[in-house]
Design an enzyme around this catalytic site. Structure first.
Site, PDB file in Angstrom:
ATOM      1  N   GLU A   1      -1.679  15.766   8.055  1.00 23.84           N
ATOM      2  CA  GLU A   1      -3.016  15.794   7.461  1.00 23.84           C
ATOM      3  C   GLU A   1      -2.997  14.988   6.161  1.00 23.84           C
ATOM      4  OE1 GLU A   1      -4.499  19.490   5.756  1.00 23.84           O
ATOM      5  OE2 GLU A   1      -6.362  19.149   6.845  1.00 23.84           O
TER       6      GLU A   1
ATOM      7  N   CYS B   1     -11.334  19.593   6.430  1.00 22.11           N
ATOM      8  CA  CYS B   1     -10.293  20.090   7.330  1.00 22.11           C
ATOM      9  C   CYS B   1     -10.514  19.609   8.759  1.00 22.11           C
ATOM     10  CB  CYS B   1     -10.257  21.614   7.282  1.00 22.11           C
ATOM     11  SG  CYS B   1     -11.894  22.335   7.507  1.00 22.11           S
TER      12      CYS B   1
ATOM     13  N   LYS C   1     -11.537  33.751  -5.565  1.00 20.73           N
ATOM     14  CA  LYS C   1     -10.920  32.707  -6.392  1.00 20.73           C
ATOM     15  C   LYS C   1     -11.280  31.328  -5.840  1.00 20.73           C
ATOM     16  CE  LYS C   1      -6.737  30.758  -6.604  1.00 20.73           C
ATOM     17  NZ  LYS C   1      -7.181  29.429  -7.026  1.00 20.73           N
TER      18      LYS C   1
ATOM     19  N   GLU D   1      -7.899  29.930   7.310  1.00 16.63           N
ATOM     20  CA  GLU D   1      -8.531  28.670   7.750  1.00 16.63           C
ATOM     21  C   GLU D   1      -7.699  27.544   7.159  1.00 16.63           C
ATOM     22  OE1 GLU D   1     -11.081  28.129   9.691  1.00 16.63           O
ATOM     23  OE2 GLU D   1     -11.717  30.195   9.932  1.00 16.63           O
TER      24      GLU D   1
ATOM     25  N   GLY E   1      -7.191  26.893   3.035  1.00 11.37           N
ATOM     26  CA  GLY E   1      -6.334  25.959   2.315  1.00 11.37           C
ATOM     27  C   GLY E   1      -5.299  25.360   3.257  1.00 11.37           C
TER      28      GLY E   1
HETATM   29  P1  NAD Z   1      -4.014  24.653  -1.093  1.00  8.57           P
HETATM   30  O1  NAD Z   1      -3.423  25.434   0.012  1.00  8.57           O
HETATM   31  O2  NAD Z   1      -3.129  23.938  -2.022  1.00  8.57           O
HETATM   32  O3  NAD Z   1      -4.907  25.610  -2.032  1.00  8.57           O
HETATM   33  C1  NAD Z   1      -5.955  26.391  -1.507  1.00  8.57           C
HETATM   34  C2  NAD Z   1      -6.198  27.584  -2.418  1.00  8.57           C
HETATM   35  O4  NAD Z   1      -5.040  28.405  -2.422  1.00  8.57           O
HETATM   36  C3  NAD Z   1      -6.471  27.237  -3.874  1.00  8.57           C
HETATM   37  O5  NAD Z   1      -7.431  28.128  -4.383  1.00  8.57           O
HETATM   38  C4  NAD Z   1      -5.111  27.468  -4.526  1.00  8.57           C
HETATM   39  O6  NAD Z   1      -5.214  27.795  -5.888  1.00  8.57           O
HETATM   40  C5  NAD Z   1      -4.612  28.649  -3.726  1.00  8.57           C
HETATM   41  N1  NAD Z   1      -3.147  28.801  -3.689  1.00  8.57           N
HETATM   42  C6  NAD Z   1      -2.199  27.841  -3.809  1.00  8.57           C
HETATM   43  N2  NAD Z   1      -0.964  28.395  -3.724  1.00  8.57           N
HETATM   44  C7  NAD Z   1      -1.149  29.727  -3.534  1.00  8.57           C
HETATM   45  C8  NAD Z   1      -0.260  30.832  -3.364  1.00  8.57           C
HETATM   46  N3  NAD Z   1       1.052  30.683  -3.373  1.00  8.57           N
HETATM   47  N4  NAD Z   1      -0.810  32.051  -3.161  1.00  8.57           N
HETATM   48  C9  NAD Z   1      -2.140  32.225  -3.131  1.00  8.57           C
HETATM   49  N5  NAD Z   1      -3.021  31.231  -3.316  1.00  8.57           N
HETATM   50  C10 NAD Z   1      -2.535  29.983  -3.501  1.00  8.57           C
HETATM   51  O7  NAD Z   1      -5.061  23.706  -0.391  1.00  8.57           O
HETATM   52  P2  NAD Z   1      -5.965  22.574  -1.044  1.00  8.57           P
HETATM   53  O8  NAD Z   1      -5.123  21.390  -1.314  1.00  8.57           O
HETATM   54  O9  NAD Z   1      -6.786  23.157  -2.160  1.00  8.57           O
HETATM   55  O10 NAD Z   1      -7.000  22.288   0.134  1.00  8.57           O
HETATM   56  C11 NAD Z   1      -6.735  21.405   1.135  1.00  8.57           C
HETATM   57  C12 NAD Z   1      -6.328  22.125   2.396  1.00  8.57           C
HETATM   58  O11 NAD Z   1      -7.320  23.088   2.774  1.00  8.57           O
HETATM   59  C13 NAD Z   1      -6.209  21.196   3.561  1.00  8.57           C
HETATM   60  O12 NAD Z   1      -5.049  21.480   4.279  1.00  8.57           O
HETATM   61  C14 NAD Z   1      -7.448  21.521   4.397  1.00  8.57           C
HETATM   62  O13 NAD Z   1      -7.315  21.199   5.749  1.00  8.57           O
HETATM   63  C15 NAD Z   1      -7.600  22.961   4.156  1.00  8.57           C
HETATM   64  N6  NAD Z   1      -8.973  23.392   4.467  1.00  8.57           N
HETATM   65  C16 NAD Z   1      -9.189  24.099   5.610  1.00  8.57           C
HETATM   66  C17 NAD Z   1     -10.469  24.479   5.961  1.00  8.57           C
HETATM   67  C18 NAD Z   1     -10.742  25.258   7.240  1.00  8.57           C
HETATM   68  O14 NAD Z   1     -11.841  25.763   7.388  1.00  8.57           O
HETATM   69  N7  NAD Z   1      -9.794  25.361   8.135  1.00  8.57           N
HETATM   70  C19 NAD Z   1     -11.538  24.153   5.127  1.00  8.57           C
HETATM   71  C20 NAD Z   1     -11.278  23.439   3.976  1.00  8.57           C
HETATM   72  C21 NAD Z   1      -9.979  23.059   3.650  1.00  8.57           C
END
Ligand code: NAD
Length: 502
Positions: A406, A309, A200, A275, A253
């Site tokens: 963040e 991130c 996804k 991650e 995420g």
């Molecule tokens: P997010 O957690 O809101 O969403 C990430 C993904 O999870 C999306 O596909 C979203 O649809 C899905 N999601 C949301 N709620 C969910 C649930 N309850 N159950 C299952 N899936 C769900 O994050 P974002 O705003 O899209 O991305 C930003 C975040 O991602 C930041 O905190 C960033 O640091 C992190 N990030 C981490 C890395 C890493 O490698 N550590 C890399 C990129 C981004």
């Protein structure tokens, strides 16, 4: 490789890749990839994906929900058991992955333009991302034939050995900020190890993952080995995390959602890789190559408009250098070119959405209220597109919200330190531990500090360089498990010990 130097509208100046991206968009709404077929969502629902630079709709995308996830997981399960995937040799998996890598490279410019349109990163950087995605498939193509079990010590009456086997059906959920790289980071090792996948992409930027799905199909992968299901987190994502027939979940995420994933995964004891977020320290000692350190510090917080991130958002500077470094960082950042991500020399594109822009601007307010000194930016740029100017705060103290939370935008906190111990203490004073950097010419100090920092990655005299051979992942609340590098092979396999009495 060159990309259009002109604004996106001037079709005459477009390169073939740019035209291909637009043609692909014009082909109409995008569907879900389930069991080798492109299908509408069971509900018939779609959602819009927006170009964050223009606020225009790029296309409509089918919106997966629970019923579609059920179908995708069932297809992935069938594919996992089928001889066309379970029965093939590791060499055949290598060939599939190499074909996918070649296909990515052949469509590099088209994918780069699509990624820039969908999430706003400048095309000069998305072309590099596409190259990284191809390299990830090549790296794990090499691994497919090197995943070994063991023969274990025993006397002559017994034969003991250990098999390393795939996990099964893997649910892969990604954030929106580097979609093509994250898709490759998860799919390549999952497939190299013989798993099948339900992937996804984030709802904000699903397009390159969908186009990758078409290239994967063209590479001839059996139906159901890779399923792609764009949709929202609370519906499609939650259904994947809870699904009783998913064996492993890999999530990128926010830390908050990561916590929910872990809870949902407990239902059937899915194996979990997370991650998550970061607030990475970038530490400059007085003996560093200052020109290089300062120039890189700007890239570290501005890359992808701060939506990374591992962004270097806390710049620790020896107190003797604080004013000089602040002035030089602000000068370089103020010269960064903001604008259309499709223009070759753009350095800063928009943020992903209006919501993200508002969130970033609210942190600027928090920084001001908490008494940090704003030396650059702090406002929206233009009135179309979600652009925020590079923003620099100095004399930040580590307890302020802008130094702890963040932000995911181009906002830098410059924090003075007294000595090495103070730098380490402050650098580690965060709930995150994703990445860190140290700048010094003193080799002993470099290694001492690298060892002391509680972080999944540490760079010395550089920032944000990655390589598929090097794992990424978090200490503390930045995550669980590792991606990239050899450790990922363990994350996508499980071992089986066999004892035979002879
Ligand atoms: P997010 O957690 O809101 O969403 C990430 C993904 O999870 C999306 O596909 C979203 O649809 C899905 N999601 C949301 N709620 C969910 C649930 N309850 N159950 C299952 N899936 C769900 O994050 P974002 O705003 O899209 O991305 C930003 C975040 O991602 C930041 O905190 C960033 O640091 C992190 N990030 C981490 C890395 C890493 O490698 N550590 C890399 C990129 C981004």
């Amino acid at each position: 490789m060159s990309i259009s130097q002109s604004a996106p509208g001037s079709e005459a100046a477009m390169t073939p890749g740019h035209r291909q991206a637009l043609e692909w968009l014009r082909r109409g709404p995008k569907r879900l990839l389930i069991g080798g077929e492109w299908v509408d969502a069971v509900s018939g629902k779609t959602f819009k994906t927006i170009d964050p630079a223009t606020e225009q709709t790029l296309t409509e995308v089918a919106e997966a929900d629970r019923a579609d996830i059920d179908a995708a997981v069932a297809a992935a399960r069938r594919a996992f058991e089928a001889p066309s995937w379970a029965g093939i040799s590791p060499h055949a998996r290598t060939r599939y992955l190499l074909k996918i890598a070649d296909a990515i490279e052949q469509h590099a410019e088209e994918l780069a333009v699509l990624e820039s349109l969908d999430m706003g990163a400048p095309v000069a950087s998305t072309i590099g991302r596409v190259a990284s995605a191809a390299e990830l498939f090549r790296y794990y193509a090499g691994w497919a034939t090197k995943i070994q079990g063991t023969t274990n010590p025993s006397d002559a009456s017994r034969f003991i050995y250990m098999l390393r086997e795939p996990m099964g059906v893997c649910a892969l959920i990604n954030a929106w900020n580097v979609p093509i790289v994250m898709a490759a980071t998860k799919l390549a090792p999952a497939l190299a190890c013989g798993n099948t996948a339900v992937l996804k992409p984030a709802e904000q930027s699903p397009l390159t993952t969908l186009r990758l799905g078409e290239l994967i199909q063209e590479a001839g992968l059996p139906p159901g080995v890779v399923n792609i299901v764009p949709g929202f987190g609370a519906t499609a994502g939650a259904a994947m995390a809870e699904h009783p027939d998913v064996d492993k979940i890999a999530f990128t995420g926010s830390t908050g959602v990561g916590r929910q994933i872990m809870q949902a995964a407990a239902g059937n004891m899915k194996k979990v890789t997370l991650e998550l977020g970061g607030k990475s320290p970038n530490i400059i000692f007085p003996d560093a190559d200052l020109d290089k350190a300062i120039e890189t510090a700007v890239v570290a917080f501005c890359r992808n408009s701060g939506q990374i991130c591992s962004a270097g958002t806390r710049l620790f500077v020896h107190e003797s250098l604080h004013d000089e470094v602040t002035a030089r960082v602000a000068k370089i950042a103020s010269g960064y070119k903001m604008g259309s991500p499709l223009v070759q020399d753009t350095q800063l594109g928009p943020l992903i959405s209006e919501r993200q822009m508002e969130r970033v601007l609210s942190y600027v307010e928090a920084g001001r209220r908490d008494g940090a000194e704003l030396v650059l930016g702090g406002t929206r740029f233009g009135d179309v597109g979600y652009f925020v100017q590079p923003t620099v705060f100095c004399r930040v103290s580590n307890g302020m919200r802008i130094a702890q939370e963040e932000i995911f935008g181009p906002v830098l906190s410059i924090i003075p330190f007294k000595d090495e111990d103070d730098a380490i203490l402050k650098g580690n004073d965060t709930e995150y531990g994703l990445a860190a950097a140290v700048w010094t010419r003193d080799v002993s100090r470099a290694h001492r500090v690298a060892r002391a920092l509680k972080s999944g990655r540490v760079w010395i005299n550089t920032y944000a360089e990655t390589d598929p051979v090097m794992s990424i992942g978090g200490y503390k609340q930045s995550g669980f498990g590792r991606e990239m590098g050899p450790e990922t092979i363990e994350a996508y396999t499980q071992t089986k010990s066999v004892l035979m009495r002879l």
